[in-house]
Scaffold this active site. Structure first.
Site, PDB file in Angstrom:
ATOM      1  N   GLU A  63     -12.256  41.774 129.849  1.00  0.00           N
ATOM      2  CA  GLU A  63     -13.572  41.965 129.200  1.00  0.00           C
ATOM      3  C   GLU A  63     -14.669  42.006 130.251  1.00  0.00           C
ATOM      4  OE1 GLU A  63     -14.203  38.942 126.275  1.00  0.00           O
ATOM      5  OE2 GLU A  63     -13.071  40.026 124.743  1.00  0.00           O
ATOM      6  N   ASP A 212     -20.470  66.168 122.238  1.00  0.00           N
ATOM      7  CA  ASP A 212     -19.155  65.571 122.018  1.00  0.00           C
ATOM      8  C   ASP A 212     -18.123  66.633 122.382  1.00  0.00           C
ATOM      9  OD1 ASP A 212     -16.732  64.687 121.108  1.00  0.00           O
ATOM     10  OD2 ASP A 212     -17.466  64.009 119.142  1.00  0.00           O
ATOM     11  N   THR A 238     -12.843  62.590 124.006  1.00  0.00           N
ATOM     12  CA  THR A 238     -11.530  61.972 124.049  1.00  0.00           C
ATOM     13  C   THR A 238     -10.935  62.309 125.407  1.00  0.00           C
ATOM     14  OG1 THR A 238     -10.391  63.938 123.244  1.00  0.00           O
ATOM     15  CG2 THR A 238     -11.149  62.377 121.575  1.00  0.00           C
ATOM     16  N   LYS A 241      -6.901  65.309 124.519  1.00  0.00           N
ATOM     17  CA  LYS A 241      -6.742  66.654 123.933  1.00  0.00           C
ATOM     18  C   LYS A 241      -6.539  67.653 125.074  1.00  0.00           C
ATOM     19  CE  LYS A 241      -9.161  65.082 119.819  1.00  0.00           C
ATOM     20  NZ  LYS A 241     -10.327  65.205 118.917  1.00  0.00           N
ATOM     21  N   ARG A 247      -4.216  58.696 125.077  1.00  0.00           N
ATOM     22  CA  ARG A 247      -5.159  58.607 123.951  1.00  0.00           C
ATOM     23  C   ARG A 247      -6.298  57.676 124.352  1.00  0.00           C
ATOM     24  NH1 ARG A 247      -2.692  61.152 120.380  1.00  0.00           N
ATOM     25  NH2 ARG A 247      -4.499  61.103 119.038  1.00  0.00           N
TER      26      ARG A 247
END
Ligand SMILES: *Cc1c(COP(=O)(O)O)cnc(C)c1O
Length: 432
Positions: A63, A212, A238, A241, A247
């Site tokens: 974290e 995006d 992302t 893709k 992912r």
């Protein structure tokens, strides 16, 4: 079998510990190896990307950010995350990168938390026109806590820009609604996005421009689609893709103040501990995307998409906007036969070993579970190495399967095509 999602020895280990799951992973590896993947948002990662995820990095809490963690023992994680950030910046020409978003939707959540107050207005393309659910769908966080206004496409069949973004109408809608951010970048839009035009609109109405680029990130990285920078204030994406990484999500900006807000909104605002095994895999994928061969890959993805669109047109199908500039196309099946639905097409094609998704087309009268279209993309088959002749063959198979299905004869024909598909797949092994 060579082309497993896990190496044989890893798979053996999983099977020994948990045969139920091990066998399912093995079955999925075989499915991927023997079918043609045309889902526009999917790809096949390299062995290095794949295996970076299956490492001891998953054991660690990290974290915080490099140099400012809430846990000890993060020295290697600091180094890995720093490399991932630097590579992402180099890849996209940005000065700040946050590599921690667990997904594209989480990247957008953090972006909105950073740039908007609850109840604020933002502008976007609606889902049914090619937008994403995180761009203001009612039941999504983006539609529950913020106020989307949607700008239109050209819906008039006679217009030269039919089914493309109507920039004039977008300008009008934005001047009227005064959104705090304008969101461009889509999930089912086959044409180049004019980031400069959107930036001019944003400047005129005092909004921030957010791109995006979830779908086209790999094309941008390869230099075969214009970059959102320097036009966009922020870009989200992302990594799995066209970019061909694990992912995950990524947020980029050139503005230090915005970068600070984004970092805080992502952690502790939206997420807890980062997925360090995935961040390592992102770093590996960014490294791959920085190599010259990735430029060639991006160009080939687009060439293959154009070939597939032309092949389908020659068989009587219509691609929305008349074709594609990028990695995907939306096929209007009604041009072939008024009774053909996206749901039927998806099911028949899957039975033949050709995997895609049904997708609404702009102004689609059919509901989302049925649709009049399928969305097809070439990132995965291009990774495998399929070329022009193979892609034409794929187009011919698609027509054979759908034509047979329309005659009520899907079963015999899909079985025949399934065999031919598997034979082609055997010639193009997945990355090991
Ligand atoms: C795929 C996609 C996303 C979300 O990605 P997930 O990782 O599935 O959350 C966001 N925006 C656009 C435009 C997309 O296409």
């Amino acid at each position: 079998m060579a082309n497993h999602t896990a190496t044989a020895s890893v798979l053996e280990l999983i099977r020994k510990a948990d045969p139920e799951i091990g066998n399912l992973i093995d079955a999925e590896a075989k499915r991927q190896a023997t079918t043609i993947e045309l889902i526009a948002s999917e790809n096949h990662v390299s062995g290095a990307v794949m295996h970076a995820m299956g490492t001891c990095l998953t054991n660690k809490y990290a974290e915080g950010y490099p140099g400012a963690r809430y846990y000890g023992g993060c020295l290697h994680h600091d180094a890995i995350e720093t490399i991932a950030r630097e590579r992402a910046c180099r890849l996209f020409g940005a000065t700040f990168a946050n590599v921690q978003p667990h997904s594209g939707a989480q990247a957008n959540q953090a972006m909105m938390m950073a740039l908007l107050e609850p109840g604020d207005t933002f502008a976007s393309l609606v889902l049914k026109d090619g937008g994403h659910l995180s761009h203001g769908m009612k039941i999504n966080f983006s539609g529950r806590f913020f106020k989307p206004v949607h700008y239109p496409l050209h819906y008039d069949k006679g217009h030269a820009e039919f089914e493309r973004i109507d920039y004039d109408a977008a300008r009008k809608a934005c001047l009227e609604a005064k959104p705090k951010i304008i969101l461009c970048g889509y999930s089912a839009y086959p044409r180049v996005i004019d980031f400069a035009k959107f930036r001019a609109i944003a400047d005129e109405c005092g909004a921030l421009l957010v791109a995006d680029i979830a779908h086209i990130a790999g094309l941008v990285a390869a230099g075969v689609h214009p970059s959102p920078f320097p036009h966009a204030h922020v870009a989200t994406t992302t990594t799995h893709k066209t970019l061909r990484g694990p992912r995950g999500g990524l947020i980029l900006t050139n503005n230090e103040d915005l970068a600070k807000k984004i970092d805080k909104a992502l952690f502790p605002g939206a997420q807890g501990g980062p997925l360090m095994h995935v961040i390592a895999a992102k770093a590996v994928a960014f490294g791959e995307a920085l190599s010259p061969s990735f430029k060639a890959y991006g160009a080939k993805v687009i060439a293959n998409a154009k070939t597939l669109a032309a092949s389908l047109a020659s068989h009587g199908y219509r691609c929305t906007t008349g074709g594609t500039d990028n990695h995907l196309m939306l096929v209007d099946l009604r041009a072939k036969d008024a009774n053909l639905t996206g749901a039927d097409a998806e099911a028949w094609l899957e039975a033949a070993g050709i995997v895609c998704n049904k997708n609404g087309i702009p102004d689609d009268p059919r509901p989302p579970r049925v649709t009049s279209g399928v969305r097809l993309g070439t990132p995965a088959i291009t990774t495998r190495g399929l070329g022009e002749a193979d892609v034409k063959q794929v187009g011919a198979w698609i027509d054979r399967v759908l034509s047979a299905g329309l005659k009520g004869d899907a079963e015999r024909e899909t079985a025949a095509v399934r065999g031919e598909v598997a034979a082609l797949c055997a010639k193009f092994p997945l990355p090991a």
